[in-house]
Write a protein that holds these residues in place. Structure first.
Motif, PDB file in Angstrom:
ATOM      1  N   ASN A 116      40.709  36.187  -0.256  1.00  0.00           N
ATOM      2  CA  ASN A 116      40.763  35.530   0.870  1.00  0.00           C
ATOM      3  C   ASN A 116      39.462  34.627   0.982  1.00  0.00           C
ATOM      4  OD1 ASN A 116      40.122  35.269   3.860  1.00  0.00           O
ATOM      5  ND2 ASN A 116      41.823  36.705   4.280  1.00  0.00           N
ATOM      6  N   HIS A 117      39.916  33.597   1.504  1.00  0.00           N
ATOM      7  CA  HIS A 117      38.829  32.408   1.504  1.00  0.00           C
ATOM      8  C   HIS A 117      37.675  32.973   2.292  1.00  0.00           C
ATOM      9  CE1 HIS A 117      37.462  28.254   1.561  1.00  0.00           C
ATOM     10  NE2 HIS A 117      37.107  28.563   2.865  1.00  0.00           N
ATOM     11  N   LEU A 118      37.749  33.416   3.462  1.00  0.00           N
ATOM     12  CA  LEU A 118      36.617  34.132   4.320  1.00  0.00           C
ATOM     13  C   LEU A 118      35.812  35.043   3.687  1.00  0.00           C
ATOM     14  CD1 LEU A 118      38.525  34.382   7.825  1.00  0.00           C
ATOM     15  CD2 LEU A 118      37.104  32.490   6.899  1.00  0.00           C
ATOM     16  N   GLY A 120      35.344  35.110   0.501  1.00  0.00           N
ATOM     17  CA  GLY A 120      34.666  34.427  -0.471  1.00  0.00           C
ATOM     18  C   GLY A 120      33.231  33.800   0.309  1.00  0.00           C
ATOM     19  N   HIS A 121      33.531  33.281   1.657  1.00  0.00           N
ATOM     20  CA  HIS A 121      32.406  32.869   2.256  1.00  0.00           C
ATOM     21  C   HIS A 121      31.524  34.254   2.410  1.00  0.00           C
ATOM     22  CE1 HIS A 121      32.823  28.596   3.230  1.00  0.00           C
ATOM     23  NE2 HIS A 121      33.960  28.867   3.679  1.00  0.00           N
ATOM     24  N   ILE A 122      31.838  35.452   2.922  1.00  0.00           N
ATOM     25  CA  ILE A 122      31.137  36.439   3.035  1.00  0.00           C
ATOM     26  C   ILE A 122      30.376  36.853   1.639  1.00  0.00           C
ATOM     27  CG2 ILE A 122      30.920  38.729   3.521  1.00  0.00           C
ATOM     28  CD1 ILE A 122      33.420  38.154   5.531  1.00  0.00           C
ATOM     29  N   VAL A 141      31.247  30.886   9.626  1.00  0.00           N
ATOM     30  CA  VAL A 141      31.366  29.735  10.669  1.00  0.00           C
ATOM     31  C   VAL A 141      31.625  28.674   9.655  1.00  0.00           C
ATOM     32  CG1 VAL A 141      28.708  29.266  10.511  1.00  0.00           C
ATOM     33  CG2 VAL A 141      30.045  28.657  12.668  1.00  0.00           C
ATOM     34  N   SER A 142      32.856  28.055  10.009  1.00  0.00           N
ATOM     35  CA  SER A 142      33.486  27.014   8.986  1.00  0.00           C
ATOM     36  C   SER A 142      34.126  26.129   9.989  1.00  0.00           C
ATOM     37  CB  SER A 142      34.183  27.547   8.005  1.00  0.00           C
ATOM     38  OG  SER A 142      35.492  28.147   8.455  1.00  0.00           O
ATOM     39  N   GLY A 143      35.012  25.101   9.353  1.00  0.00           N
ATOM     40  CA  GLY A 143      35.802  23.997   9.839  1.00  0.00           C
ATOM     41  C   GLY A 143      37.007  24.811  10.563  1.00  0.00           C
ATOM     42  N   THR A 321      29.142  25.295   1.635  1.00  0.00           N
ATOM     43  CA  THR A 321      30.315  24.578   1.941  1.00  0.00           C
ATOM     44  C   THR A 321      31.421  25.160   0.814  1.00  0.00           C
ATOM     45  OG1 THR A 321      29.453  22.827   0.727  1.00  0.00           O
ATOM     46  CG2 THR A 321      29.352  22.698   3.134  1.00  0.00           C
ATOM     47  N   ASP A 322      32.585  24.544   1.147  1.00  0.00           N
ATOM     48  CA  ASP A 322      33.610  25.283   0.215  1.00  0.00           C
ATOM     49  C   ASP A 322      33.349  25.133  -1.465  1.00  0.00           C
ATOM     50  OD1 ASP A 322      35.016  26.287   2.509  1.00  0.00           O
ATOM     51  OD2 ASP A 322      36.617  24.610   2.104  1.00  0.00           O
ATOM     52  N   ASN A 323      33.509  26.183  -1.977  1.00  0.00           N
ATOM     53  CA  ASN A 323      33.179  26.236  -3.476  1.00  0.00           C
ATOM     54  C   ASN A 323      33.777  27.223  -4.055  1.00  0.00           C
ATOM     55  OD1 ASN A 323      31.414  28.734  -4.033  1.00  0.00           O
ATOM     56  ND2 ASN A 323      30.616  27.835  -1.846  1.00  0.00           N
TER      57      ASN A 323
END
Ligand code: KG4
Ligand code: ZN
Length: 353
Positions: A116-118, A120-122, A141-143, A321-323
C-alpha cells in the motif's frame, strides 16, 4: 537479501534496492533510489494527466529499474524479492508497475509482495531513522492523503483521523494554481513563502468536533478539512483581483498570501498531530509524504518537538516525496510476515490502508 521496490502510482517512475539486513535495530540498508519525474510533461497541463502518466511509465520503467540495479552494483540474479505499489493511485499508472513486477517475479522465480502506497510513506520514517520510540503517531501528508495513524507495533497502522475533503498537498497545489504559480504547487509556495509575511492574513482554521458522516462510527476529532481554507483563499484572491482590476496581484502580496496560507496548513497539521500524540500517550511523532518536504513544516515540527518534549521524525527529502525505497522497506515487513502476493495480483486505485 536485496529487495527491488517499484513505484508507479502517480507521476513518478521509481525503482530502488533495499537490503534486508536482518538486524533488529536497523533492518534496512538503502542501496539505490532512482526516480524519473514526469513534472515537465504535466506542467504544461497544470496537473497530472493520467493517460500521459501511464504512457510515460511504460517508457521509463525499464531504464529506471536498470538504473537502480546499476547504482547498487547489483545484478538481476542478486534480487531476492520484489515489492510493488498495488494502490492507491492512478489505475493506468499502477498497472505499469504491477505488470512489470509480476513479470519480473515470474521470470526470476522470486517472491513478490504488494505494498500500500501509504504504508510505504509510513515506512520511509523507519527506513530513514531505524526504530523510533513506540507508540508513535504518524502523519501521512501528501497530494492525495492527509491521515493520522497510531503505530503501536512496527508494521501495524491504526487510523486515527483523516481529511474529510482535500488533502494538504492538494490544497497547496490548488492555491498555487489560483495564484498563477504553476505546478506542482507545494515546492513553489514553500519557496515563495520565505519572502512573505506569514501574519499578513489570518485565515480561518477548522477544528472538527462532529463525527464524519461517511464514517459515523469513527471518532472524528483528529480529522482534517482543507476545503474551507482553499475557498477562503479563492474568495480573497477574487476580491483583490476585482479591487485592483487585474488578474495579477503584486509580487509581495502573493508572497504574503503564500506565507500566511502555508502557516495555517502547517499549524493545523502539527496541532492535530501533537493533540493525537498527547491523547494516545505517544512517545514519538513521524511525518511522511510529499508535504513533509515543506521547509516550514520541518522547522516548526522540530521546534514543537523541543517545546513539547515529543521527538519528531521526518525522512530526508529524497524519501519524503514519492520513491520506491519506501515501497521496498514496507515490502520487507510483508515478506517477514509471509504475505506473498498471489499470481493474479491486480492494481487497486482505491486500496484502503
Ligand atoms: O507523496 P507525494 O510525492 O505524492 C503523493 O502520494 O501524492 O506528494 C505530492 C504532494 C504534492 O501535492 C506537492 O505539492 C506536495 O506533495 N509537496 C509539497 C512540497 N513538496 C511537495 N508541499 C508543500 N511544500 C513542499 N516543499
Ligand atoms: Zn505519495
Amino acid at each position: 537479501m536485496l529487495v527491488l521496490g517499484i513505484e508507479t502510482s502517480c507521476d513518478e517512475t521509481a525503482a530502488a534496492l533495499v537490503e534486508d539486513t536482518a538486524d533488529a535495530n536497523r533492518p534496512w540498508l538503502l542501496r539505490s533510489n532512482i526516480v524519473a519525474s514526469q513534472v515537465e510533461i504535466h506542467r504544461e497541463w497544470g496537473g497530472v494527466v493520467p493517460e500521459l502518466a501511464s504512457r510515460q511509465h511504460v517508457r521509463d520503467i525499464c531504464g529506471v529499474v536498470e538504473g537502480a540495479l546499476a547504482t547498487a552494483g547489483a545484478t538481476w540474479g542478486e534480487v531476492g524479492a520484489l515489492a510493488v505499489t498495488q494502490g492507491p493511485g492512478l489505475i493506468g499508472s499502477l498497472l505499469v508497475g504491477v505488470s512489470f513486477a509480476k513479470a519480473a517475479s515470474w521470470a526470476l522465480e522470486k517472491p513478490l509482495v504488494a505494498v500500500n502506497h501509504l504504508a510505504g510513506h509510513i515506512e520511509s520514517i523507519w527506513l530513514e531513522h531505524g526504530n523510533i520510540p513506540l507508540p508513535a503517531v504518524v502523519l501521512v501528508v501528501s497530494g492525495g492523503h492527509t491521515s493520522l495513524y497510531l503505530v503501536e507495533r512496527p508494521g501495524e497502522y491504526a487510523l486515527l483521523g483523516r481529511t474529510r475533503d482535500d488533502a494538504a498537498g492538494e490544497a497547496f497545489d490548488k492555491v498555487a494554481k489560483l495564484l498563477g504559480l504553476g505546478y506542482p504547487g507545494g515546492p513553489i509556495v514553500d519557496r515563495l513563502a520565505q519572502t512573505g509575511d506569514d501574519g499578513a492574513i489570518r485565515w480561518p482554521g477548522t477544528r472538527l468536533t462532529n463525527p464524519d458522516r461517511n464514517a459515523p462510527d469513527r471518532d472524528g476529532r483528529f480529522d482534517f478539512s482543507f476545503s474551507g481554507l482553499k475557498t477562503a483563499v479563492l474568495r480573497h484572491v477574487r476580491g483583490r483581483q476585482a479591487a485592483l482590476g487585474s488578474a495579477q496581484l503584486p509580487e509581495a502580496e502573493v508572497a504574503d498570501l503564500a506565507a500566511s496560507f502555508q502557516r495555517r496548513v502547517v499549524d493545523t497539521l502539527l496541532d492535530r498531530a501533537f493533540a493525537a500524540a498527547a491523547f494516545h500517550h505517544a512517545r514519538s511523532i513521524g511525518i511522511a509524504g510529499g508535504v513533509s518536504a515543506n521547509s516550514r513544516l520541518r522547522r516548526d515540527a522540530a521546534r514543537a518537538a523541543g517545546r513539547r518534549g515529543v521527538p519528531v521524525f521526518i525522512p530526508s527529502l529524497a524519501l519524503s516525496t514519492d520513491n520506491a525505497a519506501m515501497i521496498a522497506a514496507a515490502g520487507i515487513r510483508l515478506l517477514a510476515a509471509g504475505r506473498i502476493a498471489p499470481a493474479d495480483l491486480n492494481a487497486a486505485a482505491n486500496l484502503p490502508l
